[in-house]
Each structure stands twice: as structure tokens, then as C-alpha cells.
Design an enzyme around this catalytic site. Structure first.
Site, PDB file in Angstrom:
ATOM      1  N   LEU A  34       0.842  -1.187   0.000  1.00 57.00           N
ATOM      2  CA  LEU A  34       0.000   0.000   0.000  1.00 57.00           C
ATOM      3  C   LEU A  34       0.880   1.239   0.000  1.00 57.00           C
ATOM      4  CD1 LEU A  34      -2.548  -1.140   2.752  1.00 57.00           C
ATOM      5  CD2 LEU A  34      -2.663  -1.551   0.290  1.00 57.00           C
ATOM      6  N   ASP A  35       0.779   2.040  -1.041  1.00 60.67           N
ATOM      7  CA  ASP A  35       1.639   3.204  -1.207  1.00 60.67           C
ATOM      8  C   ASP A  35       1.321   4.285  -0.172  1.00 60.67           C
ATOM      9  OD1 ASP A  35       3.524   4.902  -2.813  1.00 60.67           O
ATOM     10  OD2 ASP A  35       1.694   6.076  -3.094  1.00 60.67           O
TER      11      ASP A  35
ATOM     12  N   GLY B 209      15.499   6.930  -7.312  1.00 57.49           N
ATOM     13  CA  GLY B 209      14.874   8.019  -8.059  1.00 57.49           C
ATOM     14  C   GLY B 209      15.007   9.363  -7.373  1.00 57.49           C
ATOM     15  N   ASN B 210      15.218   9.374  -6.049  1.00 56.31           N
ATOM     16  CA  ASN B 210      15.388  10.628  -5.323  1.00 56.31           C
ATOM     17  C   ASN B 210      16.774  11.234  -5.511  1.00 56.31           C
ATOM     18  OD1 ASN B 210      12.811  10.593  -4.341  1.00 56.31           O
ATOM     19  ND2 ASN B 210      13.341   9.761  -2.339  1.00 56.31           N
TER      20      ASN B 210
ATOM     21  N   GLU C 226       3.562   0.995   2.990  1.00 62.45           N
ATOM     22  CA  GLU C 226       4.668   1.950   2.960  1.00 62.45           C
ATOM     23  C   GLU C 226       4.273   3.092   3.880  1.00 62.45           C
ATOM     24  OE1 GLU C 226       7.125   5.078   0.157  1.00 62.45           O
ATOM     25  OE2 GLU C 226       5.058   4.556  -0.312  1.00 62.45           O
TER      26      GLU C 226
ATOM     27  N   ASP D 130      12.242   4.652  -4.893  1.00 57.79           N
ATOM     28  CA  ASP D 130      12.267   6.017  -4.378  1.00 57.79           C
ATOM     29  C   ASP D 130      13.677   6.474  -4.065  1.00 57.79           C
ATOM     30  OD1 ASP D 130       9.750   7.189  -4.397  1.00 57.79           O
ATOM     31  OD2 ASP D 130       9.101   6.135  -2.602  1.00 57.79           O
ATOM     32  N   GLN D 131      14.438   5.643  -3.374  1.00 57.48           N
ATOM     33  CA  GLN D 131      15.747   6.078  -2.915  1.00 57.48           C
ATOM     34  C   GLN D 131      16.714   6.273  -4.074  1.00 57.48           C
ATOM     35  OE1 GLN D 131      15.691   7.185  -0.089  1.00 57.48           O
ATOM     36  NE2 GLN D 131      13.918   6.134   0.738  1.00 57.48           N
TER      37      GLN D 131
ATOM     38  N   ASP E 185      14.198   3.899   8.280  1.00 62.47           N
ATOM     39  CA  ASP E 185      15.339   4.239   9.131  1.00 62.47           C
ATOM     40  C   ASP E 185      16.567   3.384   8.834  1.00 62.47           C
ATOM     41  OD1 ASP E 185      13.860   6.176  10.313  1.00 62.47           O
ATOM     42  OD2 ASP E 185      13.901   5.344  12.337  1.00 62.47           O
TER      43      ASP E 185
ATOM     44  N   HIS F 229      17.428   1.962   6.001  1.00 60.40           N
ATOM     45  CA  HIS F 229      18.032   2.442   4.755  1.00 60.40           C
ATOM     46  C   HIS F 229      18.801   3.735   4.977  1.00 60.40           C
ATOM     47  CE1 HIS F 229      18.107   5.177   1.294  1.00 60.40           C
ATOM     48  NE2 HIS F 229      18.407   4.096   0.591  1.00 60.40           N
TER      49      HIS F 229
END
Length: 615
Positions: A266-267, A401-402, A304, A398-399, A330, A332
Site C-alpha cells: 500500500l503506497d 529516483g530521489n 509503505e 524512491d531512494q 530508518d 536504509h
């Protein structure tokens, strides 16, 4: 009530739509001949009718209050994209997974992938030939980024028309047309189960994308009471909320039932706002758990969340929502900051070895502690929940792409650092997640990419992307998210897995996964059976894990220089893993094959070594 177009066989189709504030709804059949049939009002704002001579493949829309026509909010396929009509689907499929009993959540090793860039073809069926490679690696659960129909600029080459991470979907029930048909997705799931691999699907219940979003024409799906990063929030606790809640619960059961999906991710559930007595997530979890009991095998919900709140995964009898697991950032962030030296943006809250040690023991680093980046206290302890309810990683969509240019760790840290990172994640007591290509050091970036047809929206996305990086103090603009070249650069280079250091890294991942799956001390996911200590001066984290009959201890050296340490062992120990060994293309290990109590150990820079204690 079951909404959408449901083919009943023999040319009969039932159409049902929820529109509680409209005066009339009719279904407009577009093929093979146009006709308009009124729907009859039902209880609680639903409209319904059955139509004959309607077969699979028929295109249709709904006419609202006798005026404008729109695709079905519960469309199961949009062959012409988000602005086109919906298509009637026959869900008959010859499944061969009757013997499939699933993978227990606590045993899952997730492999996150994006369908469009995982293979050159970018389709569901193109993934199937790669499953044997994932199985050999030790992966037992693929996590597919969202596949709900998203927009695309269809004026360009068809193979490049649709480019999106998937979080801009506007038809949650419709399989993305550029990835394949509903039958193609079922074929993929069926093949995964034949390989012993579970399928986790990423779903978005906190917003709809900006283009092709006609939901508000049908019903009050949105509320102005709360704001999300994407606009008005979904209406989970305001007037007419029962239809919205039913819509998303029905969606979850649709994927789990018709497509045999094993779990849903779930996003961003922190953007699901509900101040009612019974939170939507609680109701969703009840529905899924009931479905699991009726279906004879367990299905899972994984959230998520950046809230650091264990209420999400606590059972209802303890005041929780009853979800099965959640992501934990945390781990990550603590690991990433140590490996890369990043201290910008939210990484300013991390960078100490003690924080990674705390993440091993407590999962949440911030458990009602002051977070400088947030400028407030954050989180609460989750020590009452097992580590197997939390998923951790060193890379995800995300990490990566960020990063300004979507750089993976391969571009950012040394080869020794990559091996250290892999060991840190796969030897943890939490559920590990790998991002596609991580296992062999993929060199292609994973940048943010979209494809819209509205010029104003394109400019807004570009401006928003630039603004996102202001907090990280970058001096240049990020790659153009609208460019087809940005998308194409993100395709995986599968041939790398058989070359040089890439192959070594792949073998290292495989070895770590084998250890994780087989060693009794690593199989024990109990907070009372793990101890982590740290030394900031030496940049060192030492972790002990044990069960009733066995014990391992591993040291993680984040120092750029060799360090000497005495491991806290009580018995003779034997070396089992050493990332510095020349067999792993390392500089050569200084760690002895056997260790006695009180013996000093020299660790090579940026390395990991694991010892098994004798019984």
C-alpha cells in the site's frame, strides 16, 4: 455491491456504478453497434442493469445525467488509454497453481521491479523468462510497481507512448495497456507460482494521477478537508464515504481473487486520512484477512509508511489496524548515510554507527526522538512487534529516483561498499528488499519519468521535479522526466550479470541469501536474540544473532582504513563469510579462519566478516 462491468457469459453483461449524487446514469455501448441503456437506481447510490448481446472486447462508457460520457471508474481495461472507453473483460483463465500454498511473510525476500524497464520489451510476459534467474538467486517474492492504467502521449512511437513509474494511475482496476492484457498479468502470476515465487502488487489508495482523472464526475471520491502532496485527499471519512471505502476494498479483493496476487504493498499510507472511529486500513485488513480464511491461504497487506508507528501492524485487539508488515526507512537512511557520506535533506538526521546498531535491534531509529530535518519529535517504539513485520533495503525505486540523476549505489560507492551494503541488509532480522538489478550492480540509472499529453501539465511536472531537489541543494536541473530518452536509459542491462565484478557481486548476493535461508541463528527473527553494538571512532557495527543451538557474529566496517577489534565471543569461532577475500574480488583478508576468545581481529576497509561460533 460488486461494481464495474461483469461478463456473465452467453453475451450477457452486468453494469454497476456508484454515483450517489446523480439523477441518471446510462451505459453507452460503443461496439459493435452504438446503443445507450439506462441503469436503474439501487440502494446507497448504486446504479445497475444487465445488457444482452455484449461480449468480451466490447467498448463502453457511462453517460452521466444525460450529458457527458466517461470511462468506467471500475474499468478493467483501457485499450485506448486514460481518455478512451473501457472494455468488457472475460476473466476466465486456466490456472495451474491449485497446489500453490504461498510463501510465509517472514520468509519473503522481496525483489522490486518496474515492468516497463525490467526487460527490453517492457511487458508482463517478458518477465517470465527471467523468473528462473531470480529463483536461482534465491528470490521468493517479486514486488511489482503499480500497474493501474496511467497516461501516455500516444502521438509518438507506440513502444514509447507510456512512460511512468505507475503512481499516476487513474483506473485502479485496469491493467496498464502497454504492459499487456489482464490475461498476460495472470500468465505472469501463474508462472511465478510455478517457480515458487510469490507476487506482491504495489497499489495506490491515497490519490489518483493528474491526467485522465474523471472520478469526481461520478461521485465524491475526494475531500477538501485534507491535502496530500498530490492535491485533495481521498474521501475516507466524509459524506458518502462508504462508497469510496467499498471501492478500494473491492479493488484489493479483485487483485487477490481474480489475479491470485499474494500480497499488496500500500503506497504512502501516511497520506490516507481517516479520523473516523474505524480507520479505512483497519476495515481493509479485516476484509483481506476474511478473504484469506475463505480462500484457504494467507494473503498479506504491507504498508509503505514514514510514520514510524507500529499501530499500523499491531492487531486490532491491541489497538492496531492489523496490517501484516510495513516498510521501515530508518534502516536504509542509517546505512546509506554511512556508506555515501550524504548529509543533505533527510539524511542530516543520520550518519552515526550507533543509529544503524539501533536499527538492527529496535527497527526504528526515531522512536519519539527529535529529528533535526523534521524539526520535531518523530516515531514511537515498535519493540513489541517482531522484526519480520518490517521490510528494509539499501536501494528501492524512491531512494534511487530521489537522487538527482537516478544514480544507483554502483555509481556512488566502491565495490567493497556494495558487498558491505548487501550483507548489512540480508543478514538483518527484517524482511529484505532488493531493487531490480541491484544484485549484480546494474549501471543503468532509475530516474523519474512520465509521459503526459497536456503541455501545461508537462511544464508543471518539470517545475515540481526541480523544486523537489532544492532541499538537497543541487546546482543543476534533474533530467527531463518527460523525455523518452530518460525512460530508455533506465532499461536494465541483463548481460552485465555474467561479467567481471558484476558476476562476483551476483554470487555474493546468492551466498548471503543462502545463508539467510539456511542458518538457524539467522532464521530466528526475535528481538531477544539479536544484539548490536557500535564504535563511532572506528566506524564499526558488530551484530550478534543466535537461537537455542547456534550463534553468529558479524562485523561491519564502514571505515576507509583497516581497524582492529576484539569480537565479544564466548566460544571458539570459525570464519564463514568475508567480503575482503580475493574470492570475492576483495583486496585480501587479514581476518583469521578461526578465532579464539579475546583474540584481536583486523578488518579490511569497508568490509564485512561473519563468524559462526562452535556449538
Amino acid at each position: 455491491m460488486r461494481t464495474g462491468a461483469h461478463y456473465l457469459g452467453n453475451g450477457e453483461c452486468e453494469f454497476t456504478v456508484w454515483s450517489p449524487t446523480l439523477n441518471s446514469v446510462a451505459v453507452q455501448i460503443l461496439t459493435p453497434q452504438q446503443q445507450v441503456i439506462p441503469l436503474k437506481p439501487q440502494a446507497e447510490g448504486y446504479w445497475q442493469t444487465k445488457v444482452n448481446d455484449v461480449y468480451p472486447g466490447t467498448l463502453y462508457r457511462y453517460v452521466l445525467d444525460g450529458e457527458n460520457a466517461f470511462a468506467d471508474p471500475v474499468s478493467q481495461y483501457q485499450p485506448e488509454g486514460v481518455h478512451g472507453p473501457s472494455q468488457v473483460i472475460d476473466h476466465q483463465f486456466e490456472w495451474t497453481d491449485d497446489e500453490w500454498t504461498g510463501v510465509p511473510l517472514e520468509s519473503m525476500i522481496f525483489y522490486e521491479l518496474h515492468v516497463g524497464t525490467f526487460t527490453p520489451e517492457g511487458t508482463f510476459t517478458a518477465i517470465i523468462p527471467r523468473l528462473a534467474d531470480l529463483k536461482e538467486l534465491g528470490i521468493n517474492a517479486i514486488e511489482i510497481m503499480p500497474i493501474a492504467q496511467f497516461p501516455g502521449d500516444t502521438h509518438i512511437e507506440p513502444s514509447l507512448a507510456y512512460r511512468n513509474w505507475g503512481y499516476d494511475g487513474v483506473y485502479p482496476f485496469a491493467v496498464q495497456n502497454s504492459y499487456g492484457t489482464p490475461a498476460d498479468l495472470k500468465q505472469l502470476v501463474n508462472a511465478c507460482h510455478q517457480h515458487g515465487i510469490a507476487v506482491v502488487l504495489d497499489v495506490v489508495y491515497n490519490h489518483f494521477g493528474p491526467e485522465g482523472n474523471y472520478m469526481g464526475q461520478f461521485a465524491p471520491y475526494f475531500t477538501k478537508t485534507y491535502k496530500t502532496p498530490w492535491g485533495n485527499a481521498m474521501n475516507f471519512d466524509d459524506a458518502h464515504t462508504q462508497g469510496v471505502r467499498h471501492y478500494f476494498i473491492q479493488n484489493a479483493l479483485y487483485w487477490l481473487g481474480d489475479f491470485h496476487i499474494d500480497a499488496l504493498r500500500l503506497d504512502a499510507i501516511q497520506a490516507i486520512y481517516d479520523l473516523g472511529a474505524k480507520h479505512f486500513l483497519w476495515e481493509l485488513a479485516e476484509a483481506v484477512h476474511s478473504f484469506s480464511q475463505d480462500g484457504g491461504r494467507k494473503r498479506y497487506l504491507i504498508a509503505e509508511s514514514d510514520l514510524n508507528n507500529p499501530q499500523i501492524v499491531r492487531p486490532p485487539e491491541l489497538g492496531g489496524y492489523g496490517l501484516d508488515a510495513q516498510w521501515s526507512d530508518d534502516f536504509h537512511h542509517a546505512l546509506h548515510a554511512l556508506l555515501t557520506g550524504d548529509r543533505q535533506g533527510y539524511y542530516q538526521d543520520y550518519g552515526q554507527c550507533a543509529q544503524l546498531a539501533k536499527a538492527y535491534e529496535d527497527t526504528f531509529v526515531y522512536d519519539w526522538k527529535y529529528a533535526p530535518h523534521r524539526k520535531r519529535f518523530h516515531g514511537i517504539s515498535c519493540r513489541d512487534r517482531p522484526p519480520s513485520q518490517f521490510s528494509v533495503c539499501i536501494q528501492n525505486h524512491d531512494q534511487i529516483g530521489n537522487q538527482m540523476k537516478g544514480e544507483r549505489l554502483w555509481q556512488r560507492i566502491s565495490f567493497e561498499g556494495l558487498k558491505l551494503a548487501a550483507g548489512a541488509v540480508l543478514l538483518s532480522p527484517n524482511l529484505p528488499l532488493l531493487f531490480m538489478g541491484e544484485e549484480y550492480g546494474e549501471t543503468a540509472p532509475f530516474m523519474y519519468f512520465v509521459s503526459h499529453s497536456d503541455p501545461d501539465l508537462i511544464q508543471a511536472v518539470r517545475a515540481g521535479r526541480r523544486q523537489e531537489f532544492e532541499a538537497f541543494h543541487y546546482d543543476e536541473d534533474p533530467p527531463d522526466p518527460e523525455s523518452a530518452e530518460t525512460f530508455l536509459r533506465c532499461k536494465l542491462n541483463w548481460q552485465l550479470r555474467n561479467q567481471g565484478q558484476h558476476k562476483v557481486l551476483l554470487d555474493w548476493y546468492r551466498q548471503l541469501i543462502d545463508w539467510r535461508k539456511a542458518h538457524p541463528a539467522l532464521l530466528k527473527q526475535d528481538r531477544n536474540c539479536i544484539q548490536a553494538t557500535s564504535d563511532e571512532d572506528k566506524q564499526l557495527v558488530i551484530v550478534r544473532r543466535w537461537n537455542e543451538s547456534s550463534e553468529v557474529i558479524f562485523a561491519l566496517n564502514f571505515n576507509q582504513s583497516p581497524v582492529t577489534v576484539t569480537l565479544p565471543i564466548q566460544r571458539h569461532a570459525y570464519k564463514r563469510l568475508d567480503s575482503a577475500d580475493t574470492s570475492w574480488a576483495g583486496p585480501g583478508s587479514q581476518a583469521p579462519e578461526e578465532m579464539s576468545v579475546g583474540q584481536e581481529l583486523q578488518l579490511q576497509p569497508t568490509s564485512l566478516v561473519l563468524y559462526e561460533l562452535e556449538p
